[in-house]
Design an enzyme around this catalytic site. Structure first.
Site, PDB file in Angstrom:
ATOM      1  N   PHE A 238       0.872  -1.180   0.000  1.00  0.00           N
ATOM      2  CA  PHE A 238       0.000   0.000   0.000  1.00  0.00           C
ATOM      3  C   PHE A 238       0.904   1.224   0.000  1.00  0.00           C
ATOM      4  CE2 PHE A 238      -2.797   3.223   1.621  1.00  0.00           C
ATOM      5  CZ  PHE A 238      -4.111   2.796   1.415  1.00  0.00           C
ATOM      6  N   VAL A 239       0.806   2.015  -1.019  1.00  0.00           N
ATOM      7  CA  VAL A 239       1.695   3.185  -1.079  1.00  0.00           C
ATOM      8  C   VAL A 239       0.982   4.383  -1.707  1.00  0.00           C
ATOM      9  CG1 VAL A 239       2.780   2.623  -3.328  1.00  0.00           C
ATOM     10  CG2 VAL A 239       4.069   3.926  -1.645  1.00  0.00           C
ATOM     11  N   ILE A 240       1.236   5.543  -1.120  1.00  0.00           N
ATOM     12  CA  ILE A 240       0.760   6.813  -1.665  1.00  0.00           C
ATOM     13  C   ILE A 240       2.020   7.580  -2.067  1.00  0.00           C
ATOM     14  CG2 ILE A 240      -0.400   9.020  -1.061  1.00  0.00           C
ATOM     15  CD1 ILE A 240      -2.381   6.672  -1.211  1.00  0.00           C
ATOM     16  N   GLN A 245       1.123  12.308   0.168  1.00  0.00           N
ATOM     17  CA  GLN A 245       0.981  11.733   1.512  1.00  0.00           C
ATOM     18  C   GLN A 245       0.466  12.757   2.517  1.00  0.00           C
ATOM     19  OE1 GLN A 245       4.727   9.902   2.605  1.00  0.00           O
ATOM     20  NE2 GLN A 245       4.585   8.384   0.971  1.00  0.00           N
ATOM     21  N   GLY A 248      -4.878  12.672   3.428  1.00  0.00           N
ATOM     22  CA  GLY A 248      -6.122  11.897   3.498  1.00  0.00           C
ATOM     23  C   GLY A 248      -6.351  10.956   2.320  1.00  0.00           C
ATOM     24  N   HIS A 249      -5.431  10.925   1.343  1.00  0.00           N
ATOM     25  CA  HIS A 249      -5.662  10.049   0.196  1.00  0.00           C
ATOM     26  C   HIS A 249      -5.496   8.569   0.567  1.00  0.00           C
ATOM     27  CE1 HIS A 249      -6.138  13.388  -2.458  1.00  0.00           C
ATOM     28  NE2 HIS A 249      -4.973  13.902  -2.103  1.00  0.00           N
ATOM     29  N   GLY A 250      -4.560   8.284   1.486  1.00  0.00           N
ATOM     30  CA  GLY A 250      -4.390   6.910   1.946  1.00  0.00           C
ATOM     31  C   GLY A 250      -5.680   6.390   2.574  1.00  0.00           C
ATOM     32  N   SER A 251      -6.309   7.240   3.397  1.00  0.00           N
ATOM     33  CA  SER A 251      -7.577   6.846   4.025  1.00  0.00           C
ATOM     34  C   SER A 251      -8.632   6.568   2.975  1.00  0.00           C
ATOM     35  CB  SER A 251      -8.084   7.966   4.939  1.00  0.00           C
ATOM     36  OG  SER A 251      -7.234   8.056   6.052  1.00  0.00           O
ATOM     37  N   GLU A 273      -1.145  -7.785   5.509  1.00  0.00           N
ATOM     38  CA  GLU A 273       0.139  -8.458   5.703  1.00  0.00           C
ATOM     39  C   GLU A 273       1.127  -7.510   6.357  1.00  0.00           C
ATOM     40  OE1 GLU A 273       1.723  -9.779   1.972  1.00  0.00           O
ATOM     41  OE2 GLU A 273       3.659 -10.290   2.827  1.00  0.00           O
TER      42      GLU A 273
HETATM   43  N1  ACO Z   1       3.084   8.027  10.780  1.00  0.00           N
HETATM   44  C1  ACO Z   1       2.053   7.765  11.606  1.00  0.00           C
HETATM   45  N2  ACO Z   1       0.757   7.776  11.197  1.00  0.00           N
HETATM   46  C2  ACO Z   1       0.509   8.056   9.919  1.00  0.00           C
HETATM   47  C3  ACO Z   1       1.536   8.353   8.994  1.00  0.00           C
HETATM   48  C4  ACO Z   1       2.868   8.335   9.477  1.00  0.00           C
HETATM   49  N3  ACO Z   1       3.911   8.562   8.665  1.00  0.00           N
HETATM   50  N4  ACO Z   1       0.970   8.585   7.808  1.00  0.00           N
HETATM   51  C5  ACO Z   1      -0.363   8.469   7.966  1.00  0.00           C
HETATM   52  N5  ACO Z   1      -0.644   8.140   9.247  1.00  0.00           N
HETATM   53  C6  ACO Z   1      -1.952   7.825   9.824  1.00  0.00           C
HETATM   54  C7  ACO Z   1      -2.469   8.862  10.710  1.00  0.00           C
HETATM   55  O1  ACO Z   1      -3.270   8.231  11.699  1.00  0.00           O
HETATM   56  C8  ACO Z   1      -3.346   9.675   9.774  1.00  0.00           C
HETATM   57  O2  ACO Z   1      -4.323  10.335  10.439  1.00  0.00           O
HETATM   58  P1  ACO Z   1      -4.126  11.860  10.969  1.00  0.00           P
HETATM   59  O3  ACO Z   1      -3.115  12.515  10.077  1.00  0.00           O
HETATM   60  O4  ACO Z   1      -5.482  12.424  10.824  1.00  0.00           O
HETATM   61  O5  ACO Z   1      -3.681  11.682  12.366  1.00  0.00           O
HETATM   62  C9  ACO Z   1      -3.949   8.570   8.952  1.00  0.00           C
HETATM   63  O6  ACO Z   1      -2.868   7.675   8.769  1.00  0.00           O
HETATM   64  C10 ACO Z   1      -4.485   8.946   7.614  1.00  0.00           C
HETATM   65  O7  ACO Z   1      -3.586   9.722   6.917  1.00  0.00           O
HETATM   66  P2  ACO Z   1      -3.631   9.866   5.358  1.00  0.00           P
HETATM   67  O8  ACO Z   1      -3.279  11.266   4.985  1.00  0.00           O
HETATM   68  O9  ACO Z   1      -4.895   9.314   4.828  1.00  0.00           O
HETATM   69  O10 ACO Z   1      -2.446   8.886   4.991  1.00  0.00           O
HETATM   70  P3  ACO Z   1      -1.514   8.923   3.714  1.00  0.00           P
HETATM   71  O11 ACO Z   1      -2.257   9.326   2.508  1.00  0.00           O
HETATM   72  O12 ACO Z   1      -0.256   9.639   4.019  1.00  0.00           O
HETATM   73  O13 ACO Z   1      -1.171   7.379   3.601  1.00  0.00           O
HETATM   74  C11 ACO Z   1       0.584   5.847   4.100  1.00  0.00           C
HETATM   75  C12 ACO Z   1      -0.508   6.743   4.651  1.00  0.00           C
HETATM   76  C13 ACO Z   1      -0.011   4.780   3.214  1.00  0.00           C
HETATM   77  C14 ACO Z   1       1.316   5.174   5.262  1.00  0.00           C
HETATM   78  C15 ACO Z   1       1.555   6.727   3.261  1.00  0.00           C
HETATM   79  O14 ACO Z   1       2.100   7.710   4.064  1.00  0.00           O
HETATM   80  C16 ACO Z   1       2.630   5.952   2.561  1.00  0.00           C
HETATM   81  O15 ACO Z   1       2.457   5.525   1.425  1.00  0.00           O
HETATM   82  N6  ACO Z   1       3.785   5.749   3.246  1.00  0.00           N
HETATM   83  C17 ACO Z   1       4.907   5.050   2.670  1.00  0.00           C
HETATM   84  C18 ACO Z   1       4.620   3.602   2.370  1.00  0.00           C
HETATM   85  C19 ACO Z   1       4.099   2.825   3.546  1.00  0.00           C
HETATM   86  O16 ACO Z   1       4.600   2.899   4.647  1.00  0.00           O
HETATM   87  N7  ACO Z   1       3.079   2.017   3.268  1.00  0.00           N
HETATM   88  C20 ACO Z   1       2.461   1.142   4.211  1.00  0.00           C
HETATM   89  C21 ACO Z   1       3.212  -0.110   4.253  1.00  0.00           C
HETATM   90  S1  ACO Z   1       2.289  -1.369   5.105  1.00  0.00           S
HETATM   91  C22 ACO Z   1       1.589  -2.291   3.946  1.00  0.00           C
HETATM   92  O17 ACO Z   1       1.824  -2.076   2.803  1.00  0.00           O
HETATM   93  C23 ACO Z   1       0.624  -3.308   4.340  1.00  0.00           C
END
Ligand code: ACO
Length: 369
Positions: A238-240, A245, A248-251, A273
Site C-alpha cells: 500500500f503506497v501513496i 501523503q 487523506g488520500h491513503g484513508s 500483511e
Molecule cells: N506516521 C504515523 N501515522 C501516519 C503516517 C505516518 N507517517 N501517515 C499516515 N498516518 C496515519 C495517521 O493516523 C493519519 O491520520 P491523521 O493525520 O489524521 O492523524 C492517517 O494515517 C491517515 O492519513 P492519510 O493522509 O490518509 O495517509 P496517507 O495518505 O499519508 O497514507 C501511508 C498513509 C499509506 C502510510 C503513506 O504515508 C505511505 O504511502 N507511506 C509510505 C509507504 C508505507 O509505509 N506504506 C504502508 C506499508 S504497510 C503495507 O503495505 C501493508
C-alpha cells in the site's frame, strides 16, 4: 581527497511530471517534482551509499499519469573507472522497465502526448472529490466563487493481470514499493491471485473539456482460499506517492478497498500483511470511524434505551432504567464482550479476527474514559 561518497536517498530525485498546460494550472502550494525516496537499500545496498562521484544527481522523472520514465545521471566529477566505482544507472535500470527515455526533449514531447492520451485501465470502483487548490488564484479568486466544476475528482480503479495494459503499468509503478515500503519487494507477476487498486487524480484542464489523469498511489491484494467457498483478501502493499501523503488520500484508498470487499459476496474478509506502523494507524482510524458511524452496531455494542413502543433510544451511560419508563438494553461489548455477538459482527463487517478484537477493546476503552 574530497568526498566521493553520496547518500543514495538524497541523490535519487523523483518527479511526477505534468504537461506544460497542466503544470500551469496547479495551485501555488502544489508540487509534484523533486522529491526523494525513503529507502534505496534494495537498489544501492544496505548502507545506501554510492561511491565514486561528486555532486551526484540521479534524475528519475515519471510522466504523472502514464508513468513513462526518464533517467539521467549527472555528476561534477567521477573517479577513474575501477571496480569500486558504482554503476549508478545500470544498477537502477534493473528495477525499471527497459525503454526508459534518456533524452530530455524526447521525454518532454512524450509527456505532452501522454497527458491527453493516458486513461486508467480497469474498472472504476470508487471516487471522491476535493476542492481545487488553484481556486485561490485566477478568476475564481476575483469573484470568490467556487463551483463544483472546479473540484478535483479522485478515482480508484480495480485491475488484475488480465486487465489490458495493466502488466506494463504495474512494471512502472512497482518502483514506489521499493522506495517507500520498508522490506518491500517486487511481486511475482504470474501469480493469478493478485488484484490491484490504483488511485488517480482526475483534473479538468482550465478552459477546455480535457480531463487528465495523474497517479496518486496503489495497493496490491492477494486472494487466499477461505473455507468452504470464499476468498480472504490480504492487503499486501500500500503506497501513496510522497507528494500526496498526509492529505487523506491513503484513508480514501483504504475506504475504497473496504467498500470493494463489502460489495463482493465471494470475499469473506480483509486482512493485512505485516502492516507498517503508519499503515496500522491509518487502518485503526478508518475502522474506528466506520464502526462509530454504524448506528446499529453502536447501539447494540453500547446498549440502548428501548421505550415501551420498541423504539431504540440514545446510547450512553444513562441511568439504570432511564427517565420516561424505558428499559436499558445492556451493551454487548461489556466488558466482558459477548463472544457470539462479536463474531457475528466480525463476519458481517468482514474484518480480520485480531483487528476486530483490537477495535472492540478500543471501543471499550473509549466508553470507560
Ligand atoms: N506516521 C504515523 N501515522 C501516519 C503516517 C505516518 N507517517 N501517515 C499516515 N498516518 C496515519 C495517521 O493516523 C493519519 O491520520 P491523521 O493525520 O489524521 O492523524 C492517517 O494515517 C491517515 O492519513 P492519510 O493522509 O490518509 O495517509 P496517507 O495518505 O499519508 O497514507 C501511508 C498513509 C499509506 C502510510 C503513506 O504515508 C505511505 O504511502 N507511506 C509510505 C509507504 C508505507 O509505509 N506504506 C504502508 C506499508 S504497510 C503495507 O503495505 C501493508
Amino acid at each position: 581527497m574530497g568526498d566521493w561518497t553520496a547518500d543514495s536517498n538524497e541523490a535519487l530525485t523523483l518527479s511526477l511530471v505534468r504537461s506544460k498546460a497542466d503544470q500551469e494550472a496547479l495551485g501555488e502550494d502544489e508540487s509534484y517534482e523533486e522529491f526523494h525516496p525513503t529507502f534505496t537499500y534494495p537498489i544501492y545496498g544496505d548502507d545506501e551509499k554510492i561511491y565514486g562521484y561528486k555532486d551526484l544527481l540521479i534524475d528519475l522523472r515519471l510522466a504523472s499519469g502514464s508513468l513513462t520514465q526518464y533517467l539521467n545521471v549527472q555528476y561534477s566529477e567521477k573517479l577513474p573507472s575501477s571496480s569500486t566505482v558504482d554503476d549508478v544507472e545500470g544498477t537502477l535500470a534493473k528495477y525499471i522497465p527497459e525503454g526508459y527515455y534518456t533524452d530530455e526533449t524526447e521525454f518532454e514531447k512524450r509527456v505532452e502526448e501522454d497527458a491527453t492520451s493516458f486513461k486508467p485501465c480497469g474498472e472504476l470502483i470508487y471516487s471522491y472529490t476535493r476542492p481545487s487548490p488553484s481556486k485561490g488564484k485566477g478568476k475564481g479568486a476575483a469573484t470568490g466563487k467556487a463551483t463544483a466544476e472546479d473540484d478535483i475528482v479522485y478515482e480508484v480503479y480495480h485491475m488484475t493481470w488480465d486487465t489490458p495494459g495493466f502488466r506494463e503499468y504495474h512494471r512502472k509503478m512497482q518502483l514506489f514499493i521499493l522506495l517507500y515500503i520498508e522490506a518491500g519487494s517486487y511481486i511475482v507477476e504470474d501469480e493469478d491471485s493478485w488484484e490491484f487498486v490504483v488511485l488517480f487524480e482526475k483534473r479538468k484542464r482550465p478552459g477546455s473539456d480535457i480531463s487528465t489523469y495523474h497517479f496518486v498511489g496503489y495497493s496490491s491484494l492477494y486472494g487466499f482460499y477461505h473455507f468452504p467457498e470464499k476468498t480472504r483478501l490480504r492487503l499486501s502493499q500500500f503506497v501513496i506517492a510522497a507528494p500526496y501523503q498526509k492529505k487523506g488520500h491513503g484513508s480514501q484508498l483504504y475506504k475504497a478497498i473496504y467498500q470493494y470487499v463489502l460489495s463482493k459476496p465471494n470475499i469473506a474478509e480483509l486482512t493485512v500483511e505485516d502492516p507498517a506502523e503508519a499503515f496500522e494507524d491509518l487502518r485503526d482510524k478508518n475502522d474506528m470511524e466506520m464502526l462509530q458511524n454504524h448506528e446499529q452496531f453502536i447501539s447494540e455494542a453500547y446498549g440502548s434505551l428501548k421505550s415501551a413502543g420498541g423504539r431504540v433510544g440514545g446510547v450512553g451511560r444513562a441511568g439504570r432504567s432511564g427517565r420516561g419508563g424505558g428499559a436499558l438494553v445492556k451493551g454487548k461489548i461489556g466488558p466482558p464482550a459477548d463472544k457470539t455477538w462479536v463474531e457475528k459482527w466480525r463476519k458481517d463487517l468482514k474484518i480480520a479476527g485480531r483487528q476486530f478484537h483490537r477495535l472492540i477493546e478500543m471501543l471499550i476503552l473509549l466508553r470507560l474514559d
